[in-house]
Design a protein around this motif. Structure first.
Motif, PDB file in Angstrom:
ATOM      1  N   GLY B  79      30.777  41.376  55.791  1.00 26.41           N
ATOM      2  CA  GLY B  79      29.788  42.390  55.404  1.00 26.41           C
ATOM      3  C   GLY B  79      29.744  42.605  53.900  1.00 26.41           C
ATOM      4  N   LEU B  80      30.065  41.551  53.146  1.00 23.34           N
ATOM      5  CA  LEU B  80      30.075  41.686  51.683  1.00 23.34           C
ATOM      6  C   LEU B  80      28.660  41.650  51.107  1.00 23.34           C
ATOM      7  N   ASN B  81      27.684  41.429  51.975  1.00 31.35           N
ATOM      8  CA  ASN B  81      26.276  41.371  51.543  1.00 31.35           C
ATOM      9  C   ASN B  81      25.529  42.668  51.862  1.00 31.35           C
ATOM     10  N   LYS B  82      26.278  43.744  52.080  1.00 31.85           N
ATOM     11  CA  LYS B  82      25.656  44.964  52.599  1.00 31.85           C
ATOM     12  C   LYS B  82      25.237  45.966  51.543  1.00 31.85           C
ATOM     13  N   ASN B  83      25.838  45.901  50.360  1.00 26.39           N
ATOM     14  CA  ASN B  83      25.578  46.897  49.315  1.00 26.39           C
ATOM     15  C   ASN B  83      25.925  48.322  49.754  1.00 26.39           C
ATOM     16  N   TYR B  84      27.185  48.513  50.081  1.00 21.63           N
ATOM     17  CA  TYR B  84      27.683  49.840  50.432  1.00 21.63           C
ATOM     18  C   TYR B  84      27.801  50.717  49.186  1.00 21.63           C
ATOM     19  N   LYS B  85      27.454  51.983  49.347  1.00 22.51           N
ATOM     20  CA  LYS B  85      27.572  52.947  48.252  1.00 22.51           C
ATOM     21  C   LYS B  85      28.870  53.738  48.410  1.00 22.51           C
ATOM     22  N   ALA B  86      29.660  53.763  47.357  1.00 24.25           N
ATOM     23  CA  ALA B  86      30.965  54.419  47.410  1.00 24.25           C
ATOM     24  C   ALA B  86      31.051  55.562  46.417  1.00 24.25           C
ATOM     25  N   ILE B  87      31.796  56.591  46.780  1.00 25.08           N
ATOM     26  CA  ILE B  87      32.177  57.593  45.780  1.00 25.08           C
ATOM     27  C   ILE B  87      33.694  57.593  45.668  1.00 25.08           C
ATOM     28  N   LEU B  88      34.159  57.874  44.461  1.00 21.68           N
ATOM     29  CA  LEU B  88      35.600  57.889  44.212  1.00 21.68           C
ATOM     30  C   LEU B  88      36.020  59.328  43.900  1.00 21.68           C
ATOM     31  N   ILE B  89      37.021  59.802  44.613  1.00 20.18           N
ATOM     32  CA  ILE B  89      37.476  61.178  44.397  1.00 20.18           C
ATOM     33  C   ILE B  89      38.862  61.120  43.738  1.00 20.18           C
ATOM     34  N   GLY B  90      38.954  61.682  42.544  1.00 13.14           N
ATOM     35  CA  GLY B  90      40.242  61.698  41.842  1.00 13.14           C
ATOM     36  C   GLY B  90      40.287  60.660  40.737  1.00 13.14           C
ATOM     37  N   ALA B  91      39.972  61.090  39.506  1.00 13.58           N
ATOM     38  CA  ALA B  91      39.922  60.147  38.382  1.00 13.58           C
ATOM     39  C   ALA B  91      41.221  60.185  37.587  1.00 13.58           C
ATOM     40  N   GLY B  92      42.327  60.216  38.293  1.00 15.69           N
ATOM     41  CA  GLY B  92      43.644  60.130  37.659  1.00 15.69           C
ATOM     42  C   GLY B  92      43.992  58.671  37.379  1.00 15.69           C
ATOM     43  N   HIS B  93      45.284  58.387  37.334  1.00 14.59           N
ATOM     44  CA  HIS B  93      45.710  57.032  36.961  1.00 14.59           C
ATOM     45  C   HIS B  93      45.163  55.979  37.919  1.00 14.59           C
ATOM     46  N   ILE B  94      45.416  56.175  39.208  1.00  9.68           N
ATOM     47  CA  ILE B  94      45.036  55.112  40.147  1.00  9.68           C
ATOM     48  C   ILE B  94      43.524  55.078  40.332  1.00  9.68           C
ATOM     49  N   ALA B  97      42.063  53.278  37.447  1.00 11.70           N
ATOM     50  CA  ALA B  97      42.352  51.832  37.536  1.00 11.70           C
ATOM     51  C   ALA B  97      41.419  51.149  38.526  1.00 11.70           C
ATOM     52  N   ILE B  98      41.195  51.805  39.663  1.00 14.45           N
ATOM     53  CA  ILE B  98      40.304  51.252  40.685  1.00 14.45           C
ATOM     54  C   ILE B  98      38.871  51.153  40.145  1.00 14.45           C
ATOM     55  N   ALA B  99      38.393  52.250  39.574  1.00 19.17           N
ATOM     56  CA  ALA B  99      36.994  52.292  39.123  1.00 19.17           C
ATOM     57  C   ALA B  99      36.758  51.365  37.940  1.00 19.17           C
ATOM     58  N   ALA B 100      37.770  51.243  37.069  1.00 19.72           N
ATOM     59  CA  ALA B 100      37.572  50.473  35.841  1.00 19.72           C
ATOM     60  C   ALA B 100      37.923  49.003  36.015  1.00 19.72           C
ATOM     61  N   GLY B 101      38.854  48.716  36.915  1.00 19.01           N
ATOM     62  CA  GLY B 101      39.431  47.373  36.914  1.00 19.01           C
ATOM     63  C   GLY B 101      38.955  46.435  38.004  1.00 19.01           C
ATOM     64  N   MET B 102      38.291  46.965  39.018  1.00 20.77           N
ATOM     65  CA  MET B 102      37.954  46.083  40.138  1.00 20.77           C
ATOM     66  C   MET B 102      36.506  45.635  40.119  1.00 20.77           C
ATOM     67  N   ASN B 103      36.292  44.424  40.577  1.00 18.32           N
ATOM     68  CA  ASN B 103      34.950  43.843  40.613  1.00 18.32           C
ATOM     69  C   ASN B 103      34.318  44.102  41.985  1.00 18.32           C
ATOM     70  N   PHE B 104      33.772  45.307  42.151  1.00 21.10           N
ATOM     71  CA  PHE B 104      33.231  45.682  43.458  1.00 21.10           C
ATOM     72  C   PHE B 104      31.931  44.970  43.795  1.00 21.10           C
ATOM     73  N   SER B 105      31.180  44.588  42.755  1.00 26.76           N
ATOM     74  CA  SER B 105      29.873  43.985  43.039  1.00 26.76           C
ATOM     75  C   SER B 105      30.049  42.713  43.866  1.00 26.76           C
ATOM     76  N   LYS B 106      31.149  42.005  43.636  1.00 27.01           N
ATOM     77  CA  LYS B 106      31.417  40.776  44.399  1.00 27.01           C
ATOM     78  C   LYS B 106      31.667  41.079  45.879  1.00 27.01           C
ATOM     79  N   MET B 107      32.007  42.333  46.150  1.00 23.42           N
ATOM     80  CA  MET B 107      32.301  42.717  47.537  1.00 23.42           C
ATOM     81  C   MET B 107      31.144  43.496  48.159  1.00 23.42           C
ATOM     82  N   GLY B 108      30.020  43.548  47.442  1.00 20.07           N
ATOM     83  CA  GLY B 108      28.874  44.264  47.987  1.00 20.07           C
ATOM     84  C   GLY B 108      29.069  45.770  48.017  1.00 20.07           C
ATOM     85  N   VAL B 109      29.894  46.256  47.107  1.00 20.56           N
ATOM     86  CA  VAL B 109      30.182  47.689  47.061  1.00 20.56           C
ATOM     87  C   VAL B 109      29.824  48.202  45.668  1.00 20.56           C
ATOM     88  N   GLU B 110      29.257  49.384  45.608  1.00 17.64           N
ATOM     89  CA  GLU B 110      28.892  49.978  44.323  1.00 17.64           C
ATOM     90  C   GLU B 110      29.414  51.402  44.269  1.00 17.64           C
TER      91      GLU B 110
END
Lengths: 212, 212
Positions: B79-94, B97-110
């Motif tokens: 289901g990497l072709n689905k374009n899921y919309k995500a929200i991230l709760i908690g902009a602390g260290h982890i 790191a998740i929001a800045a460092g991961m390539n979500f577009s390759k997984m169909g997640v934004e």
């Protein structure tokens, strides 16, 4: 007490037992039944008894488990009382989050060095630990005992870095890269955290509308 | 092609197949044998054939698998072709790191929204996404379709936050906290990443001097 042939699934449950026992202890709970532990662990009382029997069993029928004693036994079994020395390679997003955000002292682990290849951040600190030039890795490890390396580097840098660490006698790795350490070094002890693989598994489950 | 009753272990291997197939494709490899895939996956050719047969099988005896076709099929299965919309709760260290460092577009997640309770960081951005006040969560989710929430908050805040998200109709979670979402919401779809549990498992393996 023999720890031989304990299944992977039991080992993977032990940190959860440990966490829950810590919580019970903080709430001044002295004893806990297998039924109550099962409820917290979302398993059966029989599974709990079976898990804890792997390590010799600590409970008495009808009396439950003594919380602090059981917690301390699990600390020994997991080796959280060992004071392992760790170095972290790669002070990017995930490396910084790991070094800054996790409570390693509770796990008997201490980060003694952080290394990166980006000279713009040499001398910066994370949790009072200075970021050092990766070129000083060999001299550092010869002077400072190191048990385990946390790898938070790009995949392209992994093969060379792991080779250097392995040649320094470091065979324990917490690996956040996609490099297959055990494939290259079969005697290495490795826990992999492949965040994108986990995310993709979640995509599958969302796509199927179910928990796997 | 029926995806029913595919075992958890097969699903968990699919992202690795996907990664390796992407690499093969980048290296202009057209076809790959089950033997070669097995070598990369550190398993047997028979296991590879069995895994891929779960989804209908894409290979022909003696010809191997067509790399791009197989990759595209796995994209669809995961289901990497689905374009899921995500929200991230908690902009602390982890969370950062998740929001800045991961390539979500390759997984169909934004990631479409980031929320925190610390008013000192409201308005800051991570990867061009503004950090918003958690108090605006309800209004945001009513205006913006959201498929999944990434939870990077302290355990103390988790029960309340998950309740709010669940009441907004969000039932998919990538959970970095120690809060047991499925225990409270059995129909939630959750992938947990308990980093300290993984670290403790590594401690056990180091202590025992072996891979589990």
């Amino acid at each position: 007490m023999s720890n031989n042939r304990i299944s992977k699934s039991v080992i993977r449950r032990l940190p959860r037992y440990y966490r829950f026992l810590c919580e019970l202890e903080e709430n001044d709970v002295d004893r806990v039944s297998s039924g109550k532990l099962a409820e917290i662990m979302r398993t059966t009382a029989s599974q709990v008894r079976q898990d804890l029997n792997c390590f010799g069993g600590f409970g008495h029928q009808g009396y439950g488990y003594p919380v602090t004693t059981l917690k301390n036994e699990i600390i020994k079994i997991l080796g959280l009382n060992k004071n392992y020395k760790a170095i972290l390679i790669g002070a990017g997003h995930i490396g910084t989050a790991i070094a800054a955000g996790m409570n390693f002292s509770k796990m008997g682990v201490e980060i003694v060095g952080i290394f990166d290849s980006n000279n713009k951040i040499f001398g910066n600190t994370i949790n009072n630990i200075e970021i050092k030039d990766i070129n000083t890795l060999e001299s550092f490890c010869k002077e400072n005992h190191t048990d385990v390396a946390f790898l938070c580097i790009p995949k392209e840098a992994a093969a060379d870095t792991v080779k250097r660490l392995y040649n320094l006698g470091i065979k324990n790795f917490w690996n956040f890269t996609h490099y297959d350490i055990v494939g290259e070094y079969p005697d290495a002890i490795v826990e992999n955290v492949h965040l994108s693989d986990i995310m993709m598994t979640l995509c599958y489950c969302m796509n199927e509308g179910k928990n796997e």
